[in-house]
Design a protein around this motif. Structure first.
Motif, PDB file in Angstrom:
ATOM      1  N   TYR A  59     -16.521 -27.619  29.627  1.00 46.84           N
ATOM      2  CA  TYR A  59     -16.304 -26.412  28.783  1.00 46.84           C
ATOM      3  C   TYR A  59     -14.929 -26.373  28.844  1.00 46.84           C
ATOM      4  N   ALA A  60     -13.445 -26.932  29.581  1.00 46.31           N
ATOM      5  CA  ALA A  60     -12.368 -26.721  30.040  1.00 46.31           C
ATOM      6  C   ALA A  60     -12.058 -27.984  28.567  1.00 46.31           C
ATOM      7  N   MET A  61     -12.965 -29.124  29.174  1.00 46.37           N
ATOM      8  CA  MET A  61     -13.133 -30.369  28.194  1.00 46.37           C
ATOM      9  C   MET A  61     -12.788 -30.255  27.334  1.00 46.37           C
ATOM     10  N   GLY A  62     -14.214 -29.754  26.063  1.00 43.96           N
ATOM     11  CA  GLY A  62     -14.070 -29.832  25.476  1.00 43.96           C
ATOM     12  C   GLY A  62     -13.248 -29.282  24.380  1.00 43.96           C
ATOM     13  N   THR A  63     -13.287 -27.809  25.054  1.00 38.15           N
ATOM     14  CA  THR A  63     -11.677 -27.404  23.718  1.00 38.15           C
ATOM     15  C   THR A  63     -11.060 -27.716  24.260  1.00 38.15           C
ATOM     16  N   ALA A  64     -10.838 -28.777  25.175  1.00 34.55           N
ATOM     17  CA  ALA A  64      -9.478 -29.803  24.978  1.00 34.55           C
ATOM     18  C   ALA A  64      -9.199 -30.453  24.277  1.00 34.55           C
ATOM     19  N   LEU A  65     -10.555 -31.205  23.543  1.00 32.93           N
ATOM     20  CA  LEU A  65     -10.832 -31.897  22.638  1.00 32.93           C
ATOM     21  C   LEU A  65     -10.520 -31.708  21.680  1.00 32.93           C
ATOM     22  N   MET A  66     -11.815 -30.226  20.828  1.00 30.61           N
ATOM     23  CA  MET A  66     -10.804 -29.465  19.860  1.00 30.61           C
ATOM     24  C   MET A  66      -9.076 -29.493  19.556  1.00 30.61           C
ATOM     25  N   MET A  67      -9.069 -28.484  20.726  1.00 32.60           N
ATOM     26  CA  MET A  67      -7.580 -28.480  20.647  1.00 32.60           C
ATOM     27  C   MET A  67      -7.144 -29.931  19.945  1.00 32.60           C
ATOM     28  N   GLU A  68      -7.148 -30.589  21.199  1.00 37.85           N
ATOM     29  CA  GLU A  68      -6.502 -31.852  20.743  1.00 37.85           C
ATOM     30  C   GLU A  68      -6.473 -32.429  18.805  1.00 37.85           C
ATOM     31  N   GLY A  69      -7.782 -32.279  17.964  1.00 38.09           N
ATOM     32  CA  GLY A  69      -7.986 -32.542  16.746  1.00 38.09           C
ATOM     33  C   GLY A  69      -7.240 -31.639  16.074  1.00 38.09           C
ATOM     34  N   LEU A  70      -6.790 -30.111  16.422  1.00 44.10           N
ATOM     35  CA  LEU A  70      -6.077 -29.356  15.667  1.00 44.10           C
ATOM     36  C   LEU A  70      -4.869 -29.902  15.711  1.00 44.10           C
ATOM     37  N   LEU A  71      -3.904 -30.139  17.016  1.00 45.90           N
ATOM     38  CA  LEU A  71      -2.890 -30.649  17.022  1.00 45.90           C
ATOM     39  C   LEU A  71      -2.144 -31.606  16.803  1.00 45.90           C
ATOM     40  N   SER A  72      -3.698 -32.732  16.853  1.00 44.11           N
ATOM     41  CA  SER A  72      -2.649 -33.393  15.954  1.00 44.11           C
ATOM     42  C   SER A  72      -3.392 -33.290  14.798  1.00 44.11           C
ATOM     43  N   ALA A  73      -3.844 -33.183  14.104  1.00 42.79           N
ATOM     44  CA  ALA A  73      -4.048 -32.840  12.551  1.00 42.79           C
ATOM     45  C   ALA A  73      -1.966 -31.594  12.319  1.00 42.79           C
ATOM     46  N   CYS A  74      -1.868 -30.989  13.479  1.00 44.39           N
ATOM     47  CA  CYS A  74      -0.753 -30.780  12.571  1.00 44.39           C
ATOM     48  C   CYS A  74       0.510 -31.199  12.701  1.00 44.39           C
ATOM     49  N   TYR A  75       0.415 -32.511  13.635  1.00 41.43           N
ATOM     50  CA  TYR A  75       1.130 -32.884  13.947  1.00 41.43           C
ATOM     51  C   TYR A  75       1.611 -34.235  12.482  1.00 41.43           C
ATOM     52  N   HIS A  76       0.178 -34.743  11.386  1.00 40.08           N
ATOM     53  CA  HIS A  76       0.002 -35.526  10.917  1.00 40.08           C
ATOM     54  C   HIS A  76       0.636 -34.733   9.462  1.00 40.08           C
ATOM     55  N   VAL A  77       1.174 -33.474   9.421  1.00 41.22           N
ATOM     56  CA  VAL A  77       0.854 -32.184   8.510  1.00 41.22           C
ATOM     57  C   VAL A  77       2.599 -33.076   8.093  1.00 41.22           C
ATOM     58  N   CYS A  78       3.635 -34.030   9.404  1.00 40.60           N
ATOM     59  CA  CYS A  78       5.051 -34.092   9.066  1.00 40.60           C
ATOM     60  C   CYS A  78       5.275 -34.427  10.588  1.00 40.60           C
ATOM     61  N   PRO A  79       4.434 -36.427  10.549  1.00 42.81           N
ATOM     62  CA  PRO A  79       4.858 -36.623  11.854  1.00 42.81           C
ATOM     63  C   PRO A  79       6.208 -37.176  11.818  1.00 42.81           C
ATOM     64  N   ASN A  80       6.948 -36.574  13.150  1.00 40.90           N
ATOM     65  CA  ASN A  80       8.532 -37.405  13.112  1.00 40.90           C
ATOM     66  C   ASN A  80       8.804 -37.120  14.724  1.00 40.90           C
ATOM     67  N   TYR A  81       9.931 -36.628  14.559  1.00 43.89           N
ATOM     68  CA  TYR A  81      11.014 -37.530  16.282  1.00 43.89           C
ATOM     69  C   TYR A  81      10.450 -35.994  16.627  1.00 43.89           C
ATOM     70  N   THR A  82      10.682 -34.559  16.454  1.00 41.14           N
ATOM     71  CA  THR A  82      11.199 -33.266  17.017  1.00 41.14           C
ATOM     72  C   THR A  82       9.710 -33.339  17.371  1.00 41.14           C
ATOM     73  N   ASN A  83       8.344 -33.409  16.732  1.00 42.16           N
ATOM     74  CA  ASN A  83       6.882 -33.156  17.709  1.00 42.16           C
ATOM     75  C   ASN A  83       5.885 -33.372  17.897  1.00 42.16           C
ATOM     76  N   PHE A  84       6.875 -35.279  18.010  1.00 43.00           N
ATOM     77  CA  PHE A  84       5.296 -35.734  18.837  1.00 43.00           C
ATOM     78  C   PHE A  84       4.588 -35.087  20.198  1.00 43.00           C
ATOM     79  N   GLN A  85       5.073 -34.315  20.750  1.00 47.31           N
ATOM     80  CA  GLN A  85       4.423 -33.873  22.237  1.00 47.31           C
ATOM     81  C   GLN A  85       3.295 -33.251  20.909  1.00 47.31           C
ATOM     82  N   PHE A  86       3.313 -32.697  20.338  1.00 49.54           N
ATOM     83  CA  PHE A  86       1.953 -31.800  19.502  1.00 49.54           C
ATOM     84  C   PHE A  86       0.632 -32.638  19.795  1.00 49.54           C
TER      85      PHE A  86
END
Length: 821
Positions: free
Chosen positions: A540-567
């Motif tokens: 269950y934790a893995m599935g939730t983490a995969l969904m959150m990876e999609g959300l945070l990757s989308a947030c990062y690609h709103v404005c990808p740069n040096y300061t928010n790559f760790q998202f």
């Protein structure tokens, strides 16, 4: 002429009369013509005005360019040129002094400026403009003046135009939106890396900001070396037209070029040298709304097909066949309507805790019976009677469990039954407890991590839209399709796969969870005594983490740069850590780390990721400290794995280490007791020591990716060890798991190919990053990185399925016959 020109000169800082002798300035006006070079001399005692007649047409725009050369060598008294037009005044001095970093001064004796074109309502109108030339120098200064018309001042769609620009000779051109085109991409290219230049998109107005020190005042702009591209929408320009402005910078630091020397004196002038640059510009139509719809439907279609495939596989697992399976599903939908109206739920011989579980069972367990024998109240009572107050950490129920642990874990050949020694009552409900701890904790982490991220990237996007600074975000500008306030909607949309496939994995796990709970309720012997103990909390934790990876990757690609790559990488660390933990839990169910310990360790990893991003670039001390911690952590984990947790980290550990080395290596040279574990530990230490040495020597700028590479290498090593040991132990891999393994390996291979295409990189300057930009390659909407999102989400989903199904062949094997490795 002197009566009306003196007030203008006075406003520009020049005196109408000679302050020294009180003599009146001699003003001479000349009728001038286009494309004629005027050689003349100017002093403080005379002023020359050149009058030009220019015909302006409403349906045709012609550019006018003024070029000036100063032939004298001195810089003490520059010449002022004031160009008076209808609705506009442009002034500049020659030599033109442009400032660079640290206020360094660069003089330019050759200046070329294009005049802005004020609009006219008449079909054709004759307009005058005047070029006033004056100076405060007592000595005569020679100059050359030439006014000419600009060919191809108005850019045509899909037509390339080449030109030359320099810091003192900027260029700009006009583009008018044709009918039927609402969005265009302005592309500027050059064969020369340097000098660094700036491309700007500005509204049709006067003045045009076309110098290095003011080009960023309005509009959209970005630095560039070889490539530049900006997407422009008609709705942002009320006049349905805009200027494309190209400015060459005085210095190259903004584009990653060499830093010039610092002047010895504050007022020292530096020779800028030849900074001319040949460029070409082309305006192309962007995609229309139909392509947006096709791209979204394509994205949804790909991942919905996995839902259909999962349903098909679930139907094929039933002996009755697909047709019967579908008929049963339709019958159960009818039963569900009856349940909703009667308040009863099928419970015999199975139990459901809620309508949600029953709904899931309808679609993922087509072979379930359709009886409705018991009411909701009886179901609730049966569940309450069977619940216990057992907590997740109450692993051991025997009085002598501590000595029992020491005895069992030191056996040379362990079986799963040796490390699954919980009471059956605890085994029955530990799954529910683990689900609670792992999944709820990761959900809490996700909420508190994601909310600030969303707020930050919205702020980034707002700043980009308000300031027009295209250097803030590292997009692939040649394939960045805006939608609303988002600058690169396609990069955000392609992350949908992580969310949809993560949700699908959760549903698959829930289906297995329900089936396993039914087997436990029936006291099924295979569920209680056979196979790997079923713990679904980490899944269950893995599935939730995969969904959150999609959300945070989308947030990062709103404005990808040096300061928010760790998202973009934080939940990748979580996924890698949870997968390793799940692999270990399969054969070590009783001694696996708790949710709190696991998440605390992952928090430390993310903490080091942030430190590496902030302090890791070129910092030797940081890399030494990190490498030491990396090696020490590897040794501690190796000890934990080898001794199965039966060791102590205290003041006597060094004495015990020396004693073990003396007795096992020097005194009798005995081999390791646990050969298999030793092989894994030795290989793991070799890999991690090599990674630590690489980091210490190379000190890569992208620390987050380096840390992720460490996690992935360890996961792949452990996974390969698990597969090899599984086959070595005489176990087999079932067809479904084998198909998942092969499919996942192939998809990972293609995914990594597209990942390493490198369409942008925040490790370099924005201008250097744009050199890697490329056009869309899929449906004119998605680029290489979007395909990486598609394939990596599918590959992660496949990897999770491998972990879920890899040991299905052991479901009928007694646990005392399943080896631990």
């Amino acid at each position: 002429t002197g009566s009306w020109s003196c007030p203008l000169l006075w406003l520009c800082g020049f005196s109408c009369c000679s302050g020294a002798v009180g003599e009146t300035k001699n003003v001479v006006q000349k009728d001038a013509e286009f494309d004629v070079t005027y050689n003349d001399t100017v002093t403080s005692e005379n002023q020359t005005i050149y009058a030009f007649n220019h015909t302006v047409s409403r349906n045709k725009t012609e550019g006018v360019r003024v070029s000036v050369d100063v032939l004298s060598q001195g810089f003490e008294s520059p010449i002022l040129f004031v160009i008076r037009q209808k609705q506009a005044v442009l002034s500049f001095q020659v030599p033109l002094i442009l400032r660079g970093l640290y206020q360094r001064k660069y003089p330019y004796k050759h200046v070329g400026r294009t005049l802005c074109q004020p609009p006219t309502r008449a079909a054709s109108e004759s307009q005058y403009f005047f070029v006033d030339v004056s100076t405060l120098s007592n000595q005569g200064t020679n100059y050359q003046l030439r006014v000419s018309r600009v060919e191809s001042f108005t850019l045509q769609t899909d037509t390339k135009f080449s030109f030359t620009a320099s810091p003192s000779q900027p260029q700009y051109f006009k583009y008018v939106f044709p009918d039927g085109i609402d969005t265009v991409i302005v592309k500027v290219n050059s064969e020369m890396n340097f000098p660094c230049s700036v491309m700007s998109i500005q509204d049709i107005q006067c003045p045009v900001y076309d110098l290095d020190n003011n080009v960023a005042f309005i509009g959209m702009y970005q630095t560039m070396t070889k490539k530049g591209a900006i997407t422009v929408q008609r709705k942002d320009f009320p006049s349905n037209s805009f200027y494309v402005v190209i400015v060459v910078k005085t210095e190259d630091e903004a584009c990653g070029g060499p830093l010039r020397f610092y002047p010895l004196r504050p007022d020292e002038l530096i020779d800028a040298g030849n900074r001319s640059k040949v460029l070409d510009v082309m305006v192309s139509p962007a995609i229309n709304s139909d392509i947006y719809v096709i791209g979204m439907l394509f994205c949804l279609g790909i991942f919905l097909s996995f839902y259909l495939l999962t349903l098909l596989v679930a139907c094929l697992e039933n002996k009755s066949g697909v047709l019967v399976c579908c008929i049963k599903t339709l019958m159960k939908l009818t039963v569900l309507l009856c349940i909703l109206s009667t308040g009863k739920i099928p419970a015999s011989p199975y139990e459901y805790g809620s309508f949600g579980e029953f709904w899931t069972a309808l679609f993922f367990c087509p072979s379930c019976p359709l009886s409705i024998d018991r009411s909701l109240d009886s179901v609730g009572r049966s569940r309450q009677e069977s619940l216990s107050s057992v907590e997740e950490d109450d692993y051991d129920t025997l009085d002598d469990i501590n000595s029992d642990k020491n005895i069992v874990r030191t056996k040379k050949f362990l079986c799963v039954s040796d490390l699954a020694r919980k009471d059956k009552r605890i085994l029955k409900w530990s799954n529910s407890s683990q689900m609670s701890h792992f999944s709820r904790n990761i959900a809490t982490i996700a909420v508190f991590y994601a909310l600030p991220v969303v707020q930050l990237v919205i702020t980034y996007q707002t700043v980009v839209n308000v300031t027009g600074n295209q250097d803030i975000c590292y997009y692939n500008f040649l394939c960045a399709h805006p939608l609303g306030a988002l600058s690169a909607f396609n990069n955000i949309l392609s992350n949908l796969g992580y969310v949809m496939l993560g949700l699908l994995f959760l549903l698959i796990v829930l289906k297995r969870d329900i089936v396993h709970n039914r087997a436990l309720v029936r006291n099924n012997l295979n569920a209680l005594e056979c196979g790997i103990p079923k713990h679904f909390g980490l899944f269950y934790a893995m599935g939730t983490a995969l969904m959150m990876e999609g959300l945070l990757s989308a947030c990062y690609h709103v404005c990808p740069n040096y300061t928010n790559f760790q998202f973009d990488t934080s939940f990748m660390y979580m996924i890698a850590g949870l997968c390793m933990l799940k692999l270990y839990q399969k054969r070590h169910p009783d001694i696996n780390a708790s949710a709190y310990t696991a998440y605390a360790c992952l928090a430390v990893v993310i903490f080091f990721s942030v430190l590496g991003v902030v302090f890791g670039k070129g910092n030797t001390v940081f890399w030494i400290v990190f490498s030491v911690i990396h090696i020490l952590a590897t040794l501690l984990l190796s000890t934990q794995l080898y001794y199965m947790g039966r060791w102590r980290l205290d003041s006597g550990i060094l004495r015990r280490m020396v004693y073990v080395i003396y007795t096992d290596c020097i005194r009798q040279c005995s081999g390791p007791m646990y050969i298999d574990r030793m092989v894994l530990i030795v290989m793991g230490n070799i890999v991690n020591w090599c990674l630590a040495a690489y980091g210490l020597i190379e000190r890569p700028n992208d620390f987050a990716s380096y840390l992720l590479a460490i996690a992935i290498c360890n996961l792949l090593l452990y996974f390969a060890f698990y597969i090899i040991m599984k086959l070595r132990s005489g176990e087999r891999i079932q067809c479904l798991a084998l198909v998942c393994i092969l499919f996942t390996a192939v998809v990972w291979g293609f995914a990594l190919y597209f990942f390493f295409q490198g369409l942008s990189t925040w490790q370099k300057t924005p201008a250097e990053s744009r050199e890697h930009n490329r056009d869309c390659i899929l449906l004119s909407f998605f680029d290489d990185h979007d395909i990486w999102h598609f394939l990596s989400s599918i590959a992660m989903f496949g990897s999770f399925l491998v972990l879920l199904t890899m040991d299905d062949d052991l479901d009928t094997v007694q646990r005392d016959k399943i080896y631990v490795f």
